[in-house]
Design an enzyme around this catalytic site. Sequence first.
Site, PDB file in Angstrom:
ATOM      1  N   GLY A  43       0.824  -1.215   0.000  1.00 52.12           N
ATOM      2  CA  GLY A  43       0.000   0.000   0.000  1.00 52.12           C
ATOM      3  C   GLY A  43       0.843   1.243   0.000  1.00 52.12           C
ATOM      4  O   GLY A  43       2.053   1.199  -0.221  1.00 52.12           O
ATOM      5  N   ASN A  44       0.205   2.370   0.225  1.00 53.26           N
ATOM      6  CA  ASN A  44       0.940   3.637   0.309  1.00 53.26           C
ATOM      7  C   ASN A  44       0.291   4.532   1.363  1.00 53.26           C
ATOM      8  O   ASN A  44      -0.753   4.203   1.915  1.00 53.26           O
ATOM      9  CB  ASN A  44       0.998   4.317  -1.069  1.00 53.26           C
ATOM     10  CG  ASN A  44      -0.379   4.672  -1.591  1.00 53.26           C
ATOM     11  OD1 ASN A  44      -1.040   5.552  -1.069  1.00 53.26           O
ATOM     12  ND2 ASN A  44      -0.826   3.950  -2.616  1.00 53.26           N
ATOM     13  N   TRP A  45       0.914   5.662   1.610  1.00 53.53           N
ATOM     14  CA  TRP A  45       0.506   6.509   2.732  1.00 53.53           C
ATOM     15  C   TRP A  45      -0.586   7.510   2.390  1.00 53.53           C
ATOM     16  O   TRP A  45      -0.883   8.390   3.203  1.00 53.53           O
ATOM     17  CB  TRP A  45       1.718   7.283   3.261  1.00 53.53           C
ATOM     18  CG  TRP A  45       2.717   6.442   3.961  1.00 53.53           C
ATOM     19  CD1 TRP A  45       3.958   6.111   3.516  1.00 53.53           C
ATOM     20  CD2 TRP A  45       2.585   5.820   5.245  1.00 53.53           C
ATOM     21  NE1 TRP A  45       4.599   5.323   4.431  1.00 53.53           N
ATOM     22  CE2 TRP A  45       3.769   5.122   5.500  1.00 53.53           C
ATOM     23  CE3 TRP A  45       1.555   5.770   6.194  1.00 53.53           C
ATOM     24  CZ2 TRP A  45       3.979   4.396   6.664  1.00 53.53           C
ATOM     25  CZ3 TRP A  45       1.754   5.052   7.356  1.00 53.53           C
ATOM     26  CH2 TRP A  45       2.948   4.373   7.581  1.00 53.53           C
ATOM     27  N   SER A  46      -1.161   7.423   1.219  1.00 53.95           N
ATOM     28  CA  SER A  46      -2.151   8.447   0.863  1.00 53.95           C
ATOM     29  C   SER A  46      -3.300   8.471   1.870  1.00 53.95           C
ATOM     30  O   SER A  46      -3.870   7.439   2.217  1.00 53.95           O
ATOM     31  CB  SER A  46      -2.718   8.155  -0.532  1.00 53.95           C
ATOM     32  OG  SER A  46      -3.773   9.043  -0.791  1.00 53.95           O
TER      33      SER A  46
ATOM     34  N   ALA B 261      -3.703   7.853  -5.099  1.00 55.27           N
ATOM     35  CA  ALA B 261      -2.360   7.297  -5.282  1.00 55.27           C
ATOM     36  C   ALA B 261      -2.543   5.832  -5.663  1.00 55.27           C
ATOM     37  O   ALA B 261      -2.971   5.017  -4.835  1.00 55.27           O
ATOM     38  CB  ALA B 261      -1.562   7.430  -3.993  1.00 55.27           C
TER      39      ALA B 261
END
Length: 398
Positions: free
Chosen positions: A207-210, A274
Site C-alpha cells: 500500500g501507500n501513505w495516501s 495514489a
Amino acid sequence: MRVVLGVAGGIAAYKACELLRLLTESGHQVRVIPTASALNFVGAATWAALSGEPVTASPWDDVHEVPHVRLGQEADLVITAPATADLLARAAAGRSDDLLTAVLLTARCPVVFAPAMHTEMWQHPATAANVATLRGRGCLVVEPASGRLTGKDTGPGRLPEPAELFSVAQRVMARGAAGLAPDLAGRSVLVSAGGTREELDPVRYLGNWSSGLQGYALASTAVSRGAEVTLVAANTGLPDPAGAKVISVKSALQMREEMLAAAPLADAIVMAAAVADFRPAVRREQKIKKTGDVPDPIELVENPDIVRDLVAARQRAGQVIVAFGAETGDIMVNGRAKLARKGSDLLVVNPVGNGLAFGTADNEAIVLGADGAEVVLPRGPKEQIADGIWDLVAARLS
Ligand code: C5P
C-alpha cells in the site's frame, strides 16, 4: 474573522458545539445565536463557555447595543447549523421574530445554512421551496447527509459532520460571496481518492501513505459548487463527503473498473488517488509462512495506468481530465513530461519535500495545462487547493 453561529432547535444542536470549537480554535471570533428551541437541547451556559461571548436568543437583551443590527452588520460569515425546517421557513419568509432571524436580515456577508431534520420534513415541498428561495438569494444551503436520524429512522436529513461544516465555513470565508456561486451546477464530476492496496495474501498488502484528504476535499468542494459528484475511494477511513455518491474500492484494478464505468457520464474527472504502479503477480490463497531465513521473492506485475486509459476511452465531448503528480528535482520539467505521458488536460504537480506530507491538512501545487497554462496554487488548506483546481476545470468546461 467574525462568525455568527446560528443554532436552531434540533437534536443536532449538540454537534454545533464541536463546530464552534473548530471555529474558535482556528482563531475566529464566534458569536453563538441559538433559537429559543435550540436552548432546549444545549443550554446558553455551554455556548457562552465555549465561545467566550454572551449568548441570548432574544433581541430584547442588551438592547442598548442594538444587537439584531450590529451582529449582522459586523459578521464576516453567518452559518446556521443545524437549520431546522422552521428556521428555513422563517428565513425564507424574511421574518425577524427572534435574534437569529433578525441577524439573518441585517447580514450582508455570506450566509450558510446546514439543514438537519427528518427525511419527510426535508423532502416536503414546503421545505424544498424555502431552500430554493434561500439559494436563489445567494445563500449556501448545504445538502444534509444521509444516514441514521433520531430514533430508528435513516435517510437524508442528518447534519454533516462538524469538520465538514468547518471546512465549508473556511472556504466561504476564503472565497467570499462570489465563492458561493454554483458554477458546477448541472455538471457531473468523477473524483478518485485514497491509496490502493494490492493484496499479497489474506492478511497482507502493498500500500501507500495516501490519506485521501485531497480527493475528499475535491469531492466536498465540488458538491458545494453544485456538481453531481461520484467519489471512487480507496482505503481512506474518512467519513463520506455529504452529497457525494461514494464507491469504495481496494485495489488499482477495482479502481480502474469503477472509474471507466462512471467516466462516460462525467464532465470532468480528477484522479487524485495514489494508485499502486505494481501488484503482486499472484495473490496467495494461504497466508505466506515464515518458512526459513530467506523469504520467497515477491514477483510484481505492472498495473494499468488508469489516467491514460481514461484519456484513451474518452467519449464525452469536452470532458476535462486531471491527473496528479508528486514531483522532486526540476518539477516543471518533470511535470511537463508527465503531463505529456498521461495525455490529460491538466496535471496538478505537488512539490515533494517542502514540509508537506501525506495526511497533513495543507498542500501546495502548480497546475500545468496541456494548453501551456501554468497556475500556482499557494500553500493552504486542501479545500483551497481543491477550489483552485475546480476554478481551472470550470473555466475549461464553460
Ligand atoms: O505516474 P504517476 O504515478 O506519478 O502518476 C500519478 C497520476 O497518475 C495520479 O493522477 C494517479 O492517480 C494516476 N495513476 C493512474 N494509474 C496508475 C498510477 C497512477 O491513474 N497505475
